[in-house]
Design an enzyme around this catalytic site. Structure first.
Site, mmCIF file in Angstrom:
data_model
loop_
_atom_site.group_PDB
_atom_site.id
_atom_site.type_symbol
_atom_site.label_atom_id
_atom_site.label_comp_id
_atom_site.label_asym_id
_atom_site.label_seq_id
_atom_site.Cartn_x
_atom_site.Cartn_y
_atom_site.Cartn_z
ATOM 1 C CG ASP A 279 -1.008 -4.282 -17.231
ATOM 2 O OD1 ASP A 279 -0.189 -5.198 -17.074
ATOM 3 O OD2 ASP A 279 -1.563 -3.678 -16.299
ATOM 4 C CG HIS B 208 2.220 -1.922 -15.739
ATOM 5 N ND1 HIS B 208 2.030 -3.208 -15.270
ATOM 6 C CD2 HIS B 208 3.270 -1.981 -16.586
ATOM 7 C CE1 HIS B 208 2.946 -3.995 -15.821
ATOM 8 N NE2 HIS B 208 3.708 -3.282 -16.616
ATOM 9 N N GLY C 160 0.776 -1.227 0.000
ATOM 10 C CA GLY C 160 0.000 0.000 0.000
ATOM 11 C C GLY C 160 0.808 1.278 0.000
ATOM 12 C CB SER C 161 4.279 2.197 -0.977
ATOM 13 O OG SER C 161 4.364 1.906 -2.354
ATOM 14 C CG ASN C 162 1.528 3.262 -5.738
ATOM 15 O OD1 ASN C 162 1.891 4.286 -6.287
ATOM 16 N ND2 ASN C 162 2.087 2.093 -5.978
ATOM 17 C CD GLU D 226 4.783 2.125 -9.074
ATOM 18 O OE1 GLU D 226 3.694 1.826 -8.553
ATOM 19 O OE2 GLU D 226 5.720 1.319 -9.192
ATOM 20 C CG LEU E 74 -0.919 -7.781 -7.501
ATOM 21 C CD1 LEU E 74 -0.023 -8.711 -6.708
ATOM 22 C CD2 LEU E 74 -0.130 -7.121 -8.618
ATOM 23 C CE LYS E 75 -6.813 -12.812 -7.059
ATOM 24 N NZ LYS E 75 -5.814 -12.487 -6.033
ATOM 25 C CB ILE F 233 -11.424 -4.634 -12.156
ATOM 26 C CG1 ILE F 233 -10.957 -4.002 -13.458
ATOM 27 C CG2 ILE F 233 -10.548 -4.181 -11.002
ATOM 28 C CD1 ILE F 233 -11.085 -2.508 -13.449
HETATM 29 C C1 GRF Z 1 4.647 -2.439 -6.617
HETATM 30 O O1 GRF Z 1 5.371 -3.404 -7.377
HETATM 31 C C2 GRF Z 1 4.292 -1.276 -7.496
HETATM 32 O O2 GRF Z 1 5.339 -1.022 -8.421
HETATM 33 C C3 GRF Z 1 3.075 -1.780 -8.216
HETATM 34 O O3 GRF Z 1 2.377 -2.573 -7.254
HETATM 35 C C4 GRF Z 1 3.314 -3.072 -6.265
HETATM 36 C C5 GRF Z 1 2.884 -2.781 -4.872
HETATM 37 O O4 GRF Z 1 2.631 -1.411 -4.742
HETATM 38 N N1 GRF Z 1 2.271 -0.697 -8.716
HETATM 39 P P1 GRF Z 1 2.132 -0.804 -3.308
HETATM 40 O O5 GRF Z 1 3.378 -0.561 -2.486
HETATM 41 O O6 GRF Z 1 1.243 -1.867 -2.664
HETATM 42 O O7 GRF Z 1 1.411 0.456 -3.654
#
Ligand code: GRF
Length: 202
Positions: A143, A102, A11-13, A172, A83-84, A86
């Site tokens: 994608d 992406h 969840g860093s994004n 990102e 990652l799934k 939708i």
């Molecule tokens: C990372 O590989 C990012 O590059 C891609 O999703 C993965 C997890 O991102 N977009 P996050 O830290 O969970 O947002």
């Protein structure tokens, strides 16, 4: 406008998106966090801020669009490390309102199976001297939706995939919040051939 963010991992994004709301760089509300991995970092972050969390696909996947719309008042959706695939019902319900990030320069290094670290491994293996991130609108495949914005990152031939991943992830965290801000503010125009144009904030 109200946003739902879909996550699958750390969840860093999501954290970067929340920070942008906090700083007024995105106007609107972070209405809900959806995840196929309840308890993951993004899920826990949402809970720590009392942001409603929704398990994906949930007991009635076809109902998700209506739940987001009618229960949470969601207008826009951002997939952030999700990652799934939708459901097509979601793509149809939120037309031209679902974006994904992406960690590669689509149309290269993308599609089913090329996600997360696998993208960076493929980039290093290819000897490519540049990589980056892509924000695109979602259609029912992986994608392949129309590209909205990209960042670019130099790749040194001795870089490891982890070093490439770190450089891309940093971009990102700038690219996605800026795209969400434009989506929420209606600052996206559409070319006649279906390519979206991000209009800069005045
Ligand atoms: C990372 O590989 C990012 O590059 C891609 O999703 C993965 C997890 O991102 N977009 P996050 O830290 O969970 O947002």
């Amino acid at each position: 406008k109200r946003l739902a963010v879909f996550v699958s991992g750390g969840g860093s994004n999501l954290k970067a998106i929340q920070a942008a709301f906090q700083a007024g760089a995105i106007r609107g509300d972070l209405a809900a966090v959806v995840s196929d991995r309840p308890g993951c970092g993004g899920w826990q972050f949402a809970e720590s801020l009392q942001i409603p969390t929704i398990a994906f696909p949930g007991d009635d996947p076809a109902n998700l669009p209506r739940t987001l719309d009618e229960v949470h008042g969601v207008d826009c959706v951002a997939l952030a490390g999700f990652l799934k695939l939708i459901p097509v019902e979601l793509v149809q319900h939120f037309r031209r309102a679902i974006i994904n990030i992406h960690p590669g320069l689509l149309p290269a290094f993308g599609g089913k199976g090329l996600y997360g670290q696998r993208v960076h491994k493929a980039v290093v293996a290819s000897g490519a001297r540049f990589t980056g991130a892509t924000v695109h609108f979602c259609d029912e495949n992986y994608d392949t939706g129309p590209i909205l914005s990209q960042s670019i990152v130099p790749v040194h031939p001795e870089d490891t995939p982890a070093q490439v991943a770190a450089k891309v992830l940093q971009t990102e965290h700038l690219l996605l919040p800026a795209a969400i801000s434009a989506l929420m503010d209606g600052r996206i125009a559409w070319r006649a051939d279906g390519i979206p144009v991000l209009l800069e904030a005045r």
